[in-house]
Design a protein around this motif. Structure first.
Motif, mmCIF file in Angstrom:
data_model
loop_
_atom_site.group_PDB
_atom_site.id
_atom_site.type_symbol
_atom_site.label_atom_id
_atom_site.label_comp_id
_atom_site.label_asym_id
_atom_site.label_seq_id
_atom_site.Cartn_x
_atom_site.Cartn_y
_atom_site.Cartn_z
ATOM 1 N N LYS A 63 18.715 -4.115 -37.408
ATOM 2 C CA LYS A 63 18.751 -2.454 -37.525
ATOM 3 C C LYS A 63 18.502 -1.468 -37.171
ATOM 4 O O LYS A 63 18.562 -0.550 -37.676
ATOM 5 C CB LYS A 63 17.024 -3.135 -38.595
ATOM 6 C CG LYS A 63 17.011 -3.594 -39.915
ATOM 7 C CD LYS A 63 15.649 -4.311 -40.831
ATOM 8 C CE LYS A 63 16.067 -5.207 -41.659
ATOM 9 N NZ LYS A 63 15.119 -5.069 -42.140
ATOM 10 N N ARG A 64 18.094 -1.714 -35.987
ATOM 11 C CA ARG A 64 18.002 -0.795 -34.853
ATOM 12 C C ARG A 64 19.399 0.020 -34.323
ATOM 13 O O ARG A 64 19.672 0.804 -34.505
ATOM 14 C CB ARG A 64 16.741 -0.644 -34.342
ATOM 15 C CG ARG A 64 15.548 -1.079 -34.064
ATOM 16 C CD ARG A 64 15.015 -0.948 -32.963
ATOM 17 N NE ARG A 64 13.179 -0.746 -32.693
ATOM 18 C CZ ARG A 64 12.100 -0.765 -32.525
ATOM 19 N NH1 ARG A 64 12.616 -1.677 -30.822
ATOM 20 N NH2 ARG A 64 10.794 -0.545 -33.087
ATOM 21 N N ARG A 65 20.110 -0.983 -34.090
ATOM 22 C CA ARG A 65 21.071 -0.393 -33.420
ATOM 23 C C ARG A 65 22.772 -0.441 -34.882
ATOM 24 O O ARG A 65 22.869 1.069 -35.272
ATOM 25 C CB ARG A 65 21.873 -2.260 -33.283
ATOM 26 C CG ARG A 65 23.580 -2.001 -32.889
ATOM 27 C CD ARG A 65 24.473 -3.149 -32.945
ATOM 28 N NE ARG A 65 26.038 -2.350 -32.426
ATOM 29 C CZ ARG A 65 27.008 -3.323 -32.486
ATOM 30 N NH1 ARG A 65 26.188 -4.512 -33.354
ATOM 31 N NH2 ARG A 65 28.265 -3.308 -33.129
ATOM 32 N N TRP A 66 22.224 -1.073 -36.145
ATOM 33 C CA TRP A 66 23.356 -0.307 -37.497
ATOM 34 C C TRP A 66 22.336 1.389 -37.973
ATOM 35 O O TRP A 66 22.849 2.711 -37.868
ATOM 36 C CB TRP A 66 22.436 -0.838 -38.265
ATOM 37 C CG TRP A 66 23.537 -2.031 -38.044
ATOM 38 C CD1 TRP A 66 23.259 -3.708 -38.154
ATOM 39 C CD2 TRP A 66 24.993 -2.605 -37.159
ATOM 40 N NE1 TRP A 66 24.208 -4.452 -37.681
ATOM 41 C CE2 TRP A 66 25.001 -3.548 -37.155
ATOM 42 C CE3 TRP A 66 25.878 -1.232 -37.265
ATOM 43 C CZ2 TRP A 66 26.700 -4.061 -36.737
ATOM 44 C CZ3 TRP A 66 27.493 -1.765 -36.338
ATOM 45 C CH2 TRP A 66 27.320 -3.348 -36.675
ATOM 46 N N ALA A 67 21.380 1.479 -37.482
ATOM 47 C CA ALA A 67 20.540 2.890 -37.733
ATOM 48 C C ALA A 67 21.058 3.811 -36.966
ATOM 49 O O ALA A 67 20.684 5.204 -36.884
ATOM 50 C CB ALA A 67 19.017 2.898 -37.851
ATOM 51 N N ALA A 68 21.204 3.655 -35.623
ATOM 52 C CA ALA A 68 21.595 4.527 -34.890
ATOM 53 C C ALA A 68 22.776 4.434 -35.268
ATOM 54 O O ALA A 68 23.466 6.047 -34.380
ATOM 55 C CB ALA A 68 21.299 3.916 -33.302
ATOM 56 N N THR A 69 23.776 4.121 -35.006
ATOM 57 C CA THR A 69 24.964 4.270 -36.080
ATOM 58 C C THR A 69 25.554 4.276 -36.984
ATOM 59 O O THR A 69 26.484 5.500 -36.904
ATOM 60 C CB THR A 69 25.977 3.017 -35.507
ATOM 61 O OG1 THR A 69 25.744 1.914 -34.293
ATOM 62 C CG2 THR A 69 27.279 2.476 -35.324
ATOM 63 N N LEU A 70 25.005 4.348 -37.913
ATOM 64 C CA LEU A 70 25.565 4.877 -39.206
ATOM 65 C C LEU A 70 24.218 5.737 -39.433
ATOM 66 O O LEU A 70 23.202 6.460 -39.213
ATOM 67 C CB LEU A 70 25.061 3.704 -40.335
ATOM 68 C CG LEU A 70 26.204 2.273 -40.345
ATOM 69 C CD1 LEU A 70 25.720 1.597 -41.468
ATOM 70 C CD2 LEU A 70 27.165 2.875 -40.458
ATOM 71 N N THR A 71 24.812 6.696 -41.046
ATOM 72 C CA THR A 71 23.899 7.572 -40.934
ATOM 73 C C THR A 71 22.875 7.498 -41.707
ATOM 74 O O THR A 71 23.308 6.095 -42.445
ATOM 75 C CB THR A 71 25.219 8.706 -42.121
ATOM 76 O OG1 THR A 71 25.369 7.841 -42.912
ATOM 77 C CG2 THR A 71 25.889 9.726 -40.845
ATOM 78 N N GLY A 72 22.244 8.072 -42.032
ATOM 79 C CA GLY A 72 20.800 8.371 -43.252
ATOM 80 C C GLY A 72 21.016 6.730 -43.375
ATOM 81 O O GLY A 72 20.275 5.673 -44.672
ATOM 82 N N VAL A 73 21.972 7.293 -44.900
ATOM 83 C CA VAL A 73 21.771 7.426 -45.988
ATOM 84 C C VAL A 73 22.266 6.126 -46.302
ATOM 85 O O VAL A 73 22.080 5.622 -47.471
ATOM 86 C CB VAL A 73 22.645 8.428 -47.451
ATOM 87 C CG1 VAL A 73 23.004 7.953 -48.575
ATOM 88 C CG2 VAL A 73 21.771 9.606 -47.296
ATOM 89 N N ALA A 74 23.210 5.992 -45.749
ATOM 90 C CA ALA A 74 24.443 4.468 -44.932
ATOM 91 C C ALA A 74 23.410 3.382 -44.839
ATOM 92 O O ALA A 74 23.950 2.236 -45.297
ATOM 93 C CB ALA A 74 25.854 5.406 -44.702
ATOM 94 N N PHE A 75 23.158 3.959 -44.521
ATOM 95 C CA PHE A 75 22.149 2.555 -43.477
ATOM 96 C C PHE A 75 20.994 2.164 -44.625
ATOM 97 O O PHE A 75 21.168 0.822 -44.387
ATOM 98 C CB PHE A 75 21.184 2.485 -41.902
ATOM 99 C CG PHE A 75 20.445 2.120 -41.193
ATOM 100 C CD1 PHE A 75 20.316 1.116 -41.286
ATOM 101 C CD2 PHE A 75 18.784 2.695 -42.076
ATOM 102 C CE1 PHE A 75 19.073 0.184 -40.524
ATOM 103 C CE2 PHE A 75 17.487 1.684 -41.151
ATOM 104 C CZ PHE A 75 17.951 0.160 -40.653
#
Length: 140
Positions: A63-75
């Motif tokens: 979850k931390r990896r995708w939160a750092a990669t995507l925008t907040g709304v997309a995550f």
């Protein structure tokens, strides 16, 4: 020879490719579809498929990896809406539909879209399969 060379370069350096990938994948997750060139669609499809597969697992580091990669709304949409809908599916969350050529430079365009999650499809099948009860015939 192109031994052990994989991936798409798209005529950009690594920083520009990373920014392009983040923008394409975030837009795809928030909107549900994007229309872009065929090569960029194939480039983003690999990343989004891995993101959905990773989001299905309940692990903090993923979850931390995708939160750092995507925008907040997309995550948030990925974690809360998209990933739970594909729990029973192993792969194949997106599809590419060719959309013809672009007028300005004759580039092949395509529509990359996320398929409908399995959870939404299942209730519709259950309601359609119910049969009405037969009324008993009147006794004379």
């Amino acid at each position: 020879m192109r031994h052990k060379v994989s991936g798409f370069r798209l005529g950009r350096n690594s920083g520009q490719r990373t920014a392009l990938l983040r923008n394409l994948s975030s837009d795809l997750i928030t909107r549900g579809y994007i229309v872009t060139t065929l090569q960029k669609a194939r480039f983003a499809q690999r990343f989004v498929e891995k993101a959905i597969t990773g989001a299905k697992k309940d692990r903090l580091y993923i979850k931390r990896r995708w939160a750092a990669t995507l925008t907040g709304v997309a995550f948030l949409k990925l974690i809360n809406e998209i990933a739970p809908g594909f729990e029973k599916r192993q792969s194949g969350y997106t599809r590419i539909i060719k959309a013809g050529v672009r007028r300005g430079d004759a580039a092949q365009t395509a529509r990359l879209e996320i398929l409908t999650p399995d959870k939404i499809i299942a209730p519709a099948k259950l309601t359609a399969s119910k049969k009405p009860k037969k009324k008993p015939l009147p006794v004379a």
